[in-house]
Design an enzyme around this catalytic site. Structure first.
Site, mmCIF file in Angstrom:
data_model
loop_
_atom_site.group_PDB
_atom_site.id
_atom_site.type_symbol
_atom_site.label_atom_id
_atom_site.label_comp_id
_atom_site.label_asym_id
_atom_site.label_seq_id
_atom_site.Cartn_x
_atom_site.Cartn_y
_atom_site.Cartn_z
ATOM 1 N N LYS A 190 106.238 21.958 -56.734
ATOM 2 C CA LYS A 190 105.897 20.767 -57.334
ATOM 3 C C LYS A 190 104.627 20.840 -57.413
ATOM 4 O O LYS A 190 103.867 21.021 -56.192
ATOM 5 C CB LYS A 190 105.885 19.159 -56.944
ATOM 6 C CG LYS A 190 105.524 17.826 -57.749
ATOM 7 C CD LYS A 190 105.223 17.370 -56.832
ATOM 8 C CE LYS A 190 104.055 16.923 -56.200
ATOM 9 N NZ LYS A 190 102.607 16.550 -56.909
ATOM 10 N N GLU A 266 99.649 22.954 -44.078
ATOM 11 C CA GLU A 266 98.998 23.786 -44.523
ATOM 12 C C GLU A 266 97.379 22.840 -45.135
ATOM 13 O O GLU A 266 97.807 22.048 -46.042
ATOM 14 C CB GLU A 266 98.117 24.813 -45.439
ATOM 15 C CG GLU A 266 99.565 25.929 -44.972
ATOM 16 C CD GLU A 266 99.165 26.589 -44.965
ATOM 17 O OE1 GLU A 266 98.095 26.856 -43.685
ATOM 18 O OE2 GLU A 266 100.434 27.504 -44.098
ATOM 19 N N CYS A 301 89.010 24.087 -48.496
ATOM 20 C CA CYS A 301 89.505 23.519 -47.742
ATOM 21 C C CYS A 301 88.796 23.780 -46.489
ATOM 22 O O CYS A 301 88.349 23.342 -45.479
ATOM 23 C CB CYS A 301 91.166 23.800 -47.259
ATOM 24 S SG CYS A 301 91.271 25.501 -47.953
ATOM 25 N N GLU A 400 86.551 14.775 -44.400
ATOM 26 C CA GLU A 400 86.494 15.991 -45.389
ATOM 27 C C GLU A 400 86.046 14.735 -46.916
ATOM 28 O O GLU A 400 86.998 14.387 -47.290
ATOM 29 C CB GLU A 400 87.832 16.352 -45.484
ATOM 30 C CG GLU A 400 88.037 17.789 -46.638
ATOM 31 C CD GLU A 400 89.184 17.976 -46.550
ATOM 32 O OE1 GLU A 400 90.394 17.385 -46.515
ATOM 33 O OE2 GLU A 400 89.292 19.440 -46.375
HETATM 34 P P1 NAD Z 1 96.832 15.549 -51.617
HETATM 35 O O1 NAD Z 1 97.447 15.452 -50.104
HETATM 36 O O2 NAD Z 1 96.069 14.451 -52.065
HETATM 37 O O3 NAD Z 1 98.175 16.346 -52.330
HETATM 38 C C1 NAD Z 1 98.812 17.386 -52.207
HETATM 39 C C2 NAD Z 1 99.986 17.258 -53.138
HETATM 40 O O4 NAD Z 1 100.842 16.530 -52.846
HETATM 41 C C3 NAD Z 1 100.038 17.360 -55.060
HETATM 42 O O5 NAD Z 1 100.945 18.389 -54.871
HETATM 43 C C4 NAD Z 1 100.470 15.422 -54.607
HETATM 44 O O6 NAD Z 1 101.004 15.421 -55.317
HETATM 45 C C5 NAD Z 1 101.372 15.521 -53.501
HETATM 46 N N1 NAD Z 1 101.962 13.999 -52.136
HETATM 47 C C6 NAD Z 1 100.623 13.326 -52.842
HETATM 48 N N2 NAD Z 1 101.516 12.337 -51.763
HETATM 49 C C7 NAD Z 1 102.437 12.267 -51.636
HETATM 50 C C8 NAD Z 1 103.735 12.102 -50.872
HETATM 51 N N3 NAD Z 1 103.575 10.545 -50.888
HETATM 52 N N4 NAD Z 1 104.433 12.840 -50.587
HETATM 53 C C9 NAD Z 1 104.897 14.128 -51.695
HETATM 54 N N5 NAD Z 1 104.267 14.695 -52.092
HETATM 55 C C10 NAD Z 1 102.609 13.911 -51.857
HETATM 56 O O7 NAD Z 1 95.672 16.891 -51.413
HETATM 57 P P2 NAD Z 1 94.927 16.776 -52.925
HETATM 58 O O8 NAD Z 1 93.292 15.499 -53.103
HETATM 59 O O9 NAD Z 1 95.494 17.432 -54.109
HETATM 60 O O10 NAD Z 1 93.916 18.585 -52.370
HETATM 61 C C11 NAD Z 1 93.236 18.356 -51.553
HETATM 62 C C12 NAD Z 1 93.440 18.540 -49.498
HETATM 63 O O11 NAD Z 1 94.405 19.467 -50.058
HETATM 64 C C13 NAD Z 1 92.164 18.998 -49.050
HETATM 65 O O12 NAD Z 1 92.579 17.889 -47.745
HETATM 66 C C14 NAD Z 1 92.080 20.578 -48.277
HETATM 67 O O13 NAD Z 1 91.638 20.454 -47.074
HETATM 68 C C15 NAD Z 1 94.082 20.479 -49.032
HETATM 69 N N6 NAD Z 1 93.554 22.112 -48.873
HETATM 70 C C16 NAD Z 1 94.143 22.833 -47.845
HETATM 71 C C17 NAD Z 1 94.277 24.236 -47.346
HETATM 72 C C18 NAD Z 1 94.531 24.785 -46.277
HETATM 73 O O14 NAD Z 1 95.441 25.925 -46.713
HETATM 74 N N7 NAD Z 1 95.045 24.446 -45.017
HETATM 75 C C19 NAD Z 1 94.401 25.102 -48.962
HETATM 76 C C20 NAD Z 1 93.184 24.425 -49.843
HETATM 77 C C21 NAD Z 1 93.670 22.441 -49.291
#
Ligand code: NAD
Length: 497
Positions: A190, A266, A301, A400
């Site tokens: 997804k 992650e 991230c 963040e």
């Molecule tokens: P997010 O948590 O808002 O969304 C991530 C994914 O989760 C999306 O596909 C979203 O649709 C889905 N999602 C959201 N709510 C959900 C729910 N209730 N149930 C199931 N799925 C759900 O994050 P974002 O804004 O897309 O990405 C940014 C974040 O990702 C930052 O915090 C960044 O640090 C982190 N990130 C971490 C890494 C790593 O390797 N540690 C790498 C890239 C990004």
């Protein structure tokens, strides 16, 4: 910086975008016909209507993945065959690099040179590297007694659900699907609703490469509609999530509330970058510090968003960092010379501007940026922003931001620097700059982070694990360690006499 002579604007006009889901090897709309509009953050143009998958679509994708897993159309192939298919998959990414890079830039806002020279080749390399690795990994025989043989083998977990964010859409997808697929699992991916387009093409390219229909499925949609049913699904064996810490916590709960599936998360970061007064080369430290926080518009991230600098050299370092900003002024993402593109959408830009306002309100000193740029384009840009006189308690240092905002915090002693660096809920990455080799090792040992850089920030390779301590998550992407997440460990006893 790319110099391809490709007219990316002209290419964009002829690009055909298919927003339908990819399930069971077929492009299809959501069963109920729901769609969402996908806009480009570079100028607000509409790119496509994308299938908004719901529980019924997730159920179908998981059923296809389960059938494919059970009949062993992929898991039953010899590793060397899976290797060849994965390498072909990687080759197809390179053959389609122009289209993929363009989709990524239009959808997410990053500069075309970053997509074309960075994300797409890195994604292909991830598929290729895991493909090449899989027929070189051996199982174990336990040192028991001569009357028995105890084999310790790794087997695919089964159906892997993976949910990824929008900041490196194709690369984050490949970090998950490469190790999951090479080990013989079926996968339901997804992508983020903010940048689903390259993931959908990945589905088609996987099929073209020879990954059998049903093994790899892509279900675009919103988190609660499509992500939650995937994480809650009773027939998904493992959920591999990359995203925010807040949603990661929910994923862990959903895994526990459903079938106790393995949940790998992650998550976010607020990485410290410590520059000691004995740093040998302040020019390099300034250049690397600026490059790492402003690359990808700060939407990384592991971006070093907290710059901890020893007070005696602070003015000198700040001056050098401010001089670096001219390299990162927002410009047209489809121009190959651009180094700073658009933030992913209006909501993200608004969030970042709110953090900037809170920094000002809490007494941090704004040295540069701090405002929207290129508003006339209809896109969502922010100038590289630098705050001085930040304390670790301020919101801009604690949370963040995920935008091009650097917070500078002064310290006086090594002990104080370590304390401030570790005083965060996160533990994804850290860096320190010193020419004292003992200090380098001793401080690195005490930094609670999954990756520590010494006298650099941008080292990166598929061969090393990537992931965090504390609330930056668990599990590791990349390297052979990633295979552990997608395999079960089985012991088989054979009585010999
Ligand atoms: P997010 O948590 O808002 O969304 C991530 C994914 O989760 C999306 O596909 C979203 O649709 C889905 N999602 C959201 N709510 C959900 C729910 N209730 N149930 C199931 N799925 C759900 O994050 P974002 O804004 O897309 O990405 C940014 C974040 O990702 C930052 O915090 C960044 O640090 C982190 N990130 C971490 C890494 C790593 O390797 N540690 C790498 C890239 C990004």
């Amino acid at each position: 910086m790319a110099n391809t002579k490709i007219d990316w604007h002209a290419r964009a006009k002829t690009l055909k975008i298919d927003g339908r889901a990819f399930i069971g090897g077929v492009r299809m709309p959501a069963a109920g016909g729901q769609t969402f509009e996908c806009f480009s953050p570079i100028d607000g143009r509409k790119l496509a209507d994308v299938a908004s998958c719901q529980e019924v679509d997730i159920n179908l994708a998981v059923a296809c993945a389960r059938t494919a897993f059970n009949d062993r159309r992929w898991a039953g192939l010899p590793p060397k065959t899976r290797k060849q298919v994965m390498i072909r998959f990687a080759d197809l990414l390179i053959e389609n690099a122009e289209e993929l890079a363009l989709l990524e830039t239009l959808d997410m806002g990053k500069p075309i040179s970053a997509s074309f020279e960075g994300d797409v080749p890195a994604s292909a390399n991830t598929l290729r590297w895991f493909g090449e690795a899989i027929d070189k990994v051996y199982d174990e025989i336990a040192p028991t007694t001569e009357s028995v043989l105890a084999m310790i083998t790794r087997e695919p977990v089964g159906v892997v659900g993976t949910i990824v964010p929008w900041n490196y859409p194709i690369l984050m997808a490949c970090w998950k699907i490469a190790p999951a697929l090479v080990t013989g699992n079926s996968v339901v991916l997804k992508p983020s609703e903010k940048s689903p387009l390259t993931a959908l093409r990945l589905g088609e390219l996987a099929l073209e490469a020879g990954i059998p229909a049903g093994v790899f499925n892509v279900v675009p949609g919103f988190g609660p509609d499509a992500g939650t049913p995937l994480a809650m699904h009773m027939d998904v064996d493992c959920i591999a999530f990359t995203g925010s810490t807040g949603v990661g916590k929910k994923i862990q709960i959903m895994a526990g509330q459903s079938n106790l599936k393995r949940a790998w998360c992650e998550l976010g970061g607020k990485s410290p970058n410590i520059v000691f007064a004995d740093c040998k080369d302040l020019d390099t430290a300034a250049a690397a510090s600026a490059a790492s926080i402003f690359y990808n518009q700060g939407e990384s991230c592991n971006a070093p968003s907290r710059l901890l600098v020893e007070r005696s050299i602070k003015d000198a370092l700040v001056k050098k960092i401010l001089a670096e900003l001219k390299k990162y002024q927002p410009a047209d993402p489809l121009d190959e010379s651009t180094t700073m593109g658009a933030l992913v959408d209006c909501g993200q830009m608004t969030n970042v501007l709110k953090y900037i306002a809170s920094g000002k309100a809490q007494g941090a000193k704004l040295l540069a940026g701090g405002e929207q740029a290129r508003a006339e384009t209809g896109g969502f840009y922010i100038s590289p922003t630098v705050f001085d006189e930040v304390t670790n308690e301020m919101t801009i240092a604690a949370e963040e931001i995920f935008g091009p905002v650097l917070s500078i915090i002064a310290f006086d002693t090594e002990e104080e620097a370590i304390k401030i660096a570790n005083d965060t809920q996160y533990g994804l990455a850290a860096a320190l700059w010193t020419q004292d080799i003992s200090r380098a090792h001793l401080v690195a040992q005490r930094l609670r982070a999954g990756t520590v850089h010494i006298n650099s920030y941008d080292e990166d390779d598929i061969t090393v694990p990537f992931g965090g301590y504390k609330q930056s998550g668990n599990g590791r992407d990349k390297s052979l360690h990633a295979l552990e997440k997608y395999t079960e460990l089985k012991t088989t006893w054979i009585k010999l006499k």
